[in-house]
Motif scaffolding. Structure first.
Motif, PDB file in Angstrom:
ATOM      1  N   PRO A 122       0.809  -1.225   0.000  1.00 12.89           N
ATOM      2  CA  PRO A 122       0.000   0.000   0.000  1.00 12.89           C
ATOM      3  C   PRO A 122       0.841   1.273   0.000  1.00 12.89           C
ATOM      4  CG  PRO A 122      -0.935  -1.601   1.517  1.00 12.89           C
ATOM      5  CD  PRO A 122       0.389  -2.158   1.072  1.00 12.89           C
ATOM      6  N   LEU A 123       2.096   1.174   0.427  1.00  9.10           N
ATOM      7  CA  LEU A 123       2.958   2.354   0.431  1.00  9.10           C
ATOM      8  C   LEU A 123       3.189   2.905  -0.974  1.00  9.10           C
ATOM      9  CD1 LEU A 123       5.665   1.203   3.022  1.00  9.10           C
ATOM     10  CD2 LEU A 123       3.840   2.881   3.387  1.00  9.10           C
ATOM     11  N   SER A 124       3.029   2.072  -1.988  1.00  6.39           N
ATOM     12  CA  SER A 124       3.208   2.526  -3.371  1.00  6.39           C
ATOM     13  C   SER A 124       1.984   3.253  -3.893  1.00  6.39           C
ATOM     14  CB  SER A 124       3.508   1.336  -4.282  1.00  6.39           C
ATOM     15  OG  SER A 124       2.333   0.554  -4.488  1.00  6.39           O
ATOM     16  N   GLY A 125       0.817   2.932  -3.352  1.00  2.00           N
ATOM     17  CA  GLY A 125      -0.427   3.477  -3.879  1.00  2.00           C
ATOM     18  C   GLY A 125      -0.815   2.920  -5.232  1.00  2.00           C
ATOM     19  N   GLN A 126      -0.126   1.877  -5.690  1.00  2.00           N
ATOM     20  CA  GLN A 126      -0.325   1.377  -7.040  1.00  2.00           C
ATOM     21  C   GLN A 126      -0.680  -0.102  -7.109  1.00  2.00           C
ATOM     22  OE1 GLN A 126      -1.090   3.843  -9.041  1.00  2.00           O
ATOM     23  NE2 GLN A 126       0.325   3.209 -10.656  1.00  2.00           N
ATOM     24  N   GLY A 127      -1.023  -0.711  -5.973  1.00  2.00           N
ATOM     25  CA  GLY A 127      -1.325  -2.136  -5.996  1.00  2.00           C
ATOM     26  C   GLY A 127      -2.505  -2.489  -6.879  1.00  2.00           C
ATOM     27  N   THR A 128      -3.569  -1.696  -6.814  1.00  2.00           N
ATOM     28  CA  THR A 128      -4.750  -1.973  -7.627  1.00  2.00           C
ATOM     29  C   THR A 128      -4.470  -1.764  -9.100  1.00  2.00           C
ATOM     30  OG1 THR A 128      -6.209  -1.377  -5.803  1.00  2.00           O
ATOM     31  CG2 THR A 128      -7.158  -1.348  -8.013  1.00  2.00           C
ATOM     32  N   SER A 129      -3.738  -0.722  -9.427  1.00  2.00           N
ATOM     33  CA  SER A 129      -3.393  -0.486 -10.827  1.00  2.00           C
ATOM     34  C   SER A 129      -2.526  -1.619 -11.369  1.00  2.00           C
ATOM     35  CB  SER A 129      -2.672   0.851 -10.978  1.00  2.00           C
ATOM     36  OG  SER A 129      -3.550   1.932 -10.723  1.00  2.00           O
ATOM     37  N   LEU A 130      -1.585  -2.109 -10.576  1.00  2.00           N
ATOM     38  CA  LEU A 130      -0.776  -3.250 -11.000  1.00  2.00           C
ATOM     39  C   LEU A 130      -1.652  -4.480 -11.239  1.00  2.00           C
ATOM     40  CD1 LEU A 130       2.338  -2.908  -8.660  1.00  2.00           C
ATOM     41  CD2 LEU A 130       2.373  -2.858 -11.158  1.00  2.00           C
ATOM     42  N   ALA A 131      -2.641  -4.692 -10.386  1.00  2.00           N
ATOM     43  CA  ALA A 131      -3.530  -5.836 -10.544  1.00  2.00           C
ATOM     44  C   ALA A 131      -4.344  -5.729 -11.828  1.00  2.00           C
ATOM     45  CB  ALA A 131      -4.455  -5.944  -9.330  1.00  2.00           C
ATOM     46  N   LEU A 132      -4.933  -4.567 -12.075  1.00  2.00           N
ATOM     47  CA  LEU A 132      -5.733  -4.369 -13.276  1.00  2.00           C
ATOM     48  C   LEU A 132      -4.907  -4.527 -14.546  1.00  2.00           C
ATOM     49  CD1 LEU A 132      -7.778  -1.267 -12.074  1.00  2.00           C
ATOM     50  CD2 LEU A 132      -8.794  -3.443 -12.776  1.00  2.00           C
TER      51      LEU A 132
END
Length: 370
Positions: free
Chosen positions: A296-306
């Protein structure tokens, strides 16, 4: 029609199921929970991931469901306000950008509605045994069923069972980032009005913000620590660890910790990343947090998943695709994008990555023709 077993009904797994069906596959999704998992913090969809949502037909719905924060305030460990902003929040960045912040459970519900009739779903079950053969993967489920699939994809998160079965022990792939985090929901006892509030000391912090038209709040609490030896299924042990490490904070912390005890959707885990030499082995592949968790520190976990799910489906959907060509091509396309987004978590510890780094990372991949 080729078959694919996807482990995990989260953002990565549901997106992958949708796009594999689009490319002519027969997807099956197995999920250990009895239904879609509720709760979770607000997540961000940025850059090329917005294009994935658009192509999935969900961009307008996601924009309507976005959070509507008016700003944020930062408080010290005693609860005293230090500063405030009506231009940005730590969780979503500038409020005037084109990115979307929405609740994780809202996004998964949208994806499930788009996918439920196009895939087979096996809830309350999980993969127990994998055995690869030249022409498929034999799977034994925890419920006892035995089936063979052309591919098996692990979209089952930080503690992926598919990764453990196919790639070895979790300890070989996890990189601890020096802190732990908990997320839960409770009533809006703080009377926050579309406002995000942070409380922070040198060793602990929390963020609270209202959702559902200010009727409830989502709380994210974290503390600094080395890797902890705790049971990932023992919620009471996790709550005790959190209470012990957050006790030094003042303000509304005692009320928040009291609410934690009865929260229906409590989640606790380490801030960690997954780093692997390869995300594919034979006919097995990993996507999202299972293969390249950025934390979560990256703020990009969901975008990476999509994006990862879309690219993997795109490569498997090419004419005459096979494991020897499609899976390496998926890795080749995703590696630079993953590296830039994982780096956001460690670029500036405690303060977040620069806007320039985030802009570069969120756009560092081009999708093929729809």
């Amino acid at each position: 029609m080729q078959t694919v077993l996807i482990s995990g009904a989260g953002v990565a797994g549901l997106t992958l199921a949708h796009w594999l069906r689009h490319h002519g596959y027969a997807p099956t999704v197995v999920e250990r929970a009895p239904a879609l998992r509720p709760g979770g913090h607000a997540i961000d969809v940025r850059g090329v991931a917005l294009d994935v949502l658009d192509r999935t037909g969900l961009l307008g719905e996601a924009r309507r469901a976005r959070t509507r924060m008016r700003g944020m305030s930062m408080h010290d460990g005693d609860g005293n306000e230090l500063w405030r902003s009506t231009e940005m929040t730590y969780s979503s960045g500038r409020l005037d950008n084109g990115d979307i912040e929405l609740l994780r459970e809202d996004l998964t519900a949208m994806l499930y509605e788009r996918t439920r009739d196009a895939a087979e779903f096996l809830f309350d079950d999980s993969i127990a045994v994998l055995a690869q053969a030249e022409d498929g993967v034999q799977v034994t489920l925890a419920g006892g069923a035995r089936r063979t699939f052309d591919y098996v994809i692990g979209a089952d998160g930080l503690h992926s069972r598919v990764r453990r079965l196919a790639f070895g022990p979790e300890s070989d792939h996890l990189r601890h980032l020096g802190s732990h985090v908990a997320v839960f929901s409770t009533d809006n006892f703080l009377d926050l009005d579309h406002w995000q509030m942070w409380v922070q000391s040198e060793t602990a912090s929390y963020c609270v913000y209202p959702v559902r038209e200010n009727t409830e709040i989502r709380a994210t609490l974290g503390f600094m620590s080395q890797s902890l030896d705790h049971d990932h299924r023992d919620l009471e042990q996790q709550k005790n660890l959190l209470a012990e490490n957050m006790a030094s904070l003042g303000g509304d912390t005692p009320k928040l910790l009291e609410a934690m005890r009865t929260a229906p959707d409590f989640y606790f885990d380490a801030m960690a990343q997954v780093h692997m030499d390869s995300w594919t082995r034979g006919r097995v592949a990993l996507v999202g947090d299972a293969g390249y968790c950025a934390s979560p520190l990256s703020g990009q976990g969901t975008s990476l998943a999509l994006v990862g799910a879309y690219v993997l489906a795109e490569e498997l959907g090419r004419p005459s695709a096979d494991p020897a060509t499609a899976l390496p091509r998926y890795e080749e396309r995703m590696r630079p994008y993953v590296a830039l987004n994982q780096a956001l978590a460690t670029e500036n510890p405690g303060q977040g990555a620069s806007e320039e780094s985030l802009t570069r990372a969120k756009n560092a991949l081009t999708l093929g023709d729809a």
